[in-house]
Design a protein around this motif. Structure first.
Motif, PDB file in Angstrom:
ATOM      1  N   ASN A 150      -0.264  -2.666  -7.430  1.00  0.00           N
ATOM      2  CA  ASN A 150      -0.774  -3.863  -6.824  1.00  0.00           C
ATOM      3  C   ASN A 150      -0.267  -3.785  -5.199  1.00  0.00           C
ATOM      4  O   ASN A 150      -0.748  -3.880  -4.192  1.00  0.00           O
TER       5      ASN A 150
ATOM      6  N   HIS B  81      -2.886  -3.518  -2.184  1.00  0.00           N
ATOM      7  CA  HIS B  81      -2.769  -4.546  -1.165  1.00  0.00           C
ATOM      8  C   HIS B  81      -2.418  -4.003   0.131  1.00  0.00           C
ATOM      9  O   HIS B  81      -3.041  -4.547   1.075  1.00  0.00           O
ATOM     10  N   GLU B  82      -1.844  -3.239   0.207  1.00  0.00           N
ATOM     11  CA  GLU B  82      -1.110  -2.641   1.714  1.00  0.00           C
ATOM     12  C   GLU B  82      -2.519  -1.680   2.174  1.00  0.00           C
ATOM     13  O   GLU B  82      -2.612  -1.739   3.262  1.00  0.00           O
TER      14      GLU B  82
ATOM     15  N   TYR C 269      -5.756  -1.905   1.172  1.00  0.00           N
ATOM     16  CA  TYR C 269      -7.074  -2.619   1.420  1.00  0.00           C
ATOM     17  C   TYR C 269      -6.854  -4.181   1.851  1.00  0.00           C
ATOM     18  O   TYR C 269      -7.772  -4.923   1.590  1.00  0.00           O
ATOM     19  N   SER C 270      -5.610  -4.476   2.548  1.00  0.00           N
ATOM     20  CA  SER C 270      -5.742  -5.914   2.832  1.00  0.00           C
ATOM     21  C   SER C 270      -6.205  -6.278   4.231  1.00  0.00           C
ATOM     22  O   SER C 270      -6.130  -7.416   4.669  1.00  0.00           O
TER      23      SER C 270
ATOM     24  N   PRO D  18     -11.236  -5.834   1.976  1.00  0.00           N
ATOM     25  CA  PRO D  18     -10.292  -6.016   0.776  1.00  0.00           C
ATOM     26  C   PRO D  18     -10.887  -5.274  -0.701  1.00  0.00           C
ATOM     27  O   PRO D  18     -12.096  -5.307  -0.866  1.00  0.00           O
TER      28      PRO D  18
ATOM     29  N   TYR E 275      -9.762  -4.388  -4.887  1.00  0.00           N
ATOM     30  CA  TYR E 275      -8.831  -4.830  -5.776  1.00  0.00           C
ATOM     31  C   TYR E 275      -9.570  -4.256  -7.417  1.00  0.00           C
ATOM     32  O   TYR E 275     -10.502  -3.586  -7.248  1.00  0.00           O
TER      33      TYR E 275
ATOM     34  N   PRO F 203       0.063 -10.437  -2.582  1.00  0.00           N
ATOM     35  CA  PRO F 203       1.425  -9.371  -2.390  1.00  0.00           C
ATOM     36  C   PRO F 203       2.444  -9.361  -3.491  1.00  0.00           C
ATOM     37  O   PRO F 203       3.015  -8.029  -3.770  1.00  0.00           O
TER      38      PRO F 203
END
Length: 422
Positions: A268, A272-273, A275-276, A280, A282, A335
């Motif tokens: 995670n 998150h880093e 593709y934030s 985005p 997931y 996050p």
């Protein structure tokens, strides 16, 4: 009598002009012989044996010949190319004698300089008062423009066919490259685990598109093995890049800390880093650790889920149910998500089935309803107690039965403890 007092109407546009009327009348004074000789097509009359008896100037001009060199000296077939002569003798002449007329036959006449002119020939037989054939009248139309058009059309068709073949070859190469890349995102073979049987299957929805489903099974140490299965967002090259990152991140995280919650938390953080920003990305994933007990023959399973459909536990007694993994959120969205570990024990004859949502979201029946988790649980219960390979084989048949209702990639991973032989 007309209202103007004239015996006949004036030509259209004459307007009473005497000079115009005279010019119009002059146009109608062409003799039949002149119309025949200078017609825009070729005329030729022959005796029944093909000897030319009459030919117009148009056809003589096409041939580049004088009238006295043709009339009474040459047969119609002599005007044709060698191939045309053969066709005339074997088809044209027999059909004409049989039917009395023939229309639109494509032939080529040979000019005096050796060049050729494509023509369309129509012919009819003139009969006498007693019904006896007297002569043959033929009309030849210049087909050079038509031939040029046909050749151009053929060339375009050949170019289109060549383009189609190139496109098919390019597509085949693309599909081969995509299949190779897809295979590189999956384990080549699953490892052999003492006291455990494993089987897997991957269904590709489209050979022209990279899927985002993934699975893996690997050793942590001499006593434990890690496994995971999941599905990334999107399709195509970007999804493949995300799949690759996800697989290798989970592998590295498991070797550092094999706790299922810790492995998903590490993944995670990475996603998150990465593709934030404006794109985005997931995934859903289920991660577990297997720990066989050589003495009891049982296998302890500890797993956690990040937004993934729950695993199915198939018992040797024929029962089947989902293993609850509450609280798991999509991996890479928040996050600091919360993951929860669930634990179960597989006894001899028990099995564990992991799958991606391409299976449960397949469309079935005339109303195209979702297949769903309940239908899957019922189907799996019919194969509870079976070895993993048999379970995967049954599910493969199920997937094939969906036909075009299965429009998403599907990954399957089955684990099981061999039943005790009596």
């Amino acid at each position: 009598m007309s209202r103007t007092g004239r015996d006949s109407p004036e030509p259209h546009g004459a307007g009473g002009d005497g000079a115009t009327t005279a010019a119009f009348a002059a146009l109608l004074e062409d003799s039949a012989e002149e119309l025949y000789d200078s017609a825009p097509c070729g005329y030729v009359s022959t005796l029944m044996d093909g000897t030319i008896a009459k030919i117009n100037a148009t056809l003589l001009d096409w041939l580049g010949l004088k009238r006295d060199a043709v009339v009474g000296r040459t047969r119609f077939a002599d005007l044709l190319t060698m191939g045309g002569k053969l066709y005339h003798e074997t088809h044209f002449a027999p059909l004409l004698r049989m039917q009395g007329e023939i229309n639109g036959i494509a032939l080529e006449i040979r000019r005096a300089d050796g060049t050729r002119i494509p023509v369309l020939v129509s012919a009819t037989v003139k009969y006498g008062s007693e019904g006896e054939p007297l002569l043959i009248r033929a009309t030849l139309f210049d087909a050079r423009d038509r031939r040029a058009y046909e050749e151009e059309l053929l060339r375009r068709q050949q170019e289109a066919e060549a383009a189609r073949r190139r496109a098919e070859a390019d597509r085949a190469r693309l599909q081969e490259a995509l299949a190779t890349l897809q295979q590189s995102l999956l384990p080549t073979v699953l490892p052999e685990i003492p006291g455990l049987e494993v089987a897997s299957y991957y269904h590709t929805a489209s050979p022209d598109r990279l899927g985002g489903d993934f699975y893996d099974l690997f050793a942590l140490d001499g006593k434990r093995w890690a496994f995971f299965l999941g599905d990334v967002s999107g399709k195509g090259p970007r999804a493949a890049a995300l799949t690759s990152l996800t697989r290798y991140t989970l592998r590295a995280a498991a070797l550092h800390d094999p706790d299922p919650e810790a492995a998903l938390a590490t993944l995670n953080t990475v996603l998150h880093e990465r593709y934030s920003g404006g794109d985005p990305r997931y995934c859903t994933a289920i991660f577990g650790v297997l720990e066989p007990d050589q003495d009891s023959g049982e296998v302890t399973v500890r797993l956690a889920s990040g937004g993934h459909p729950p695993a199915l536990v198939l018992r040797a007694d024929g029962t089947c149910d989902y293993l609850p993994t509450p609280g798991g959120l999509l991996v890479g969205i928040l996050p600091e998500p919360r993951f929860v570990t669930a634990t179960t024990t597989l006894a001899p004859g028990d099995g564990l089935l992991l799958y991606t949502d391409g299976l449960t979201e397949a469309r079935t029946g005339p109303d195209r309803a979702l297949y769903g988790e309940e239908a899957l649980r019922t189907f799996a219960a019919g194969h509870a107690g079976s070895p993993p390979r048999a379970v995967i084989q049954a599910l493969t048949g199920l997937l094939e039965g969906f036909g075009d209702g299965l429009d998403d990639d599907t990954a399957l991973l089955a684990l099981g403890v061999p039943a005790v032989q009596s």
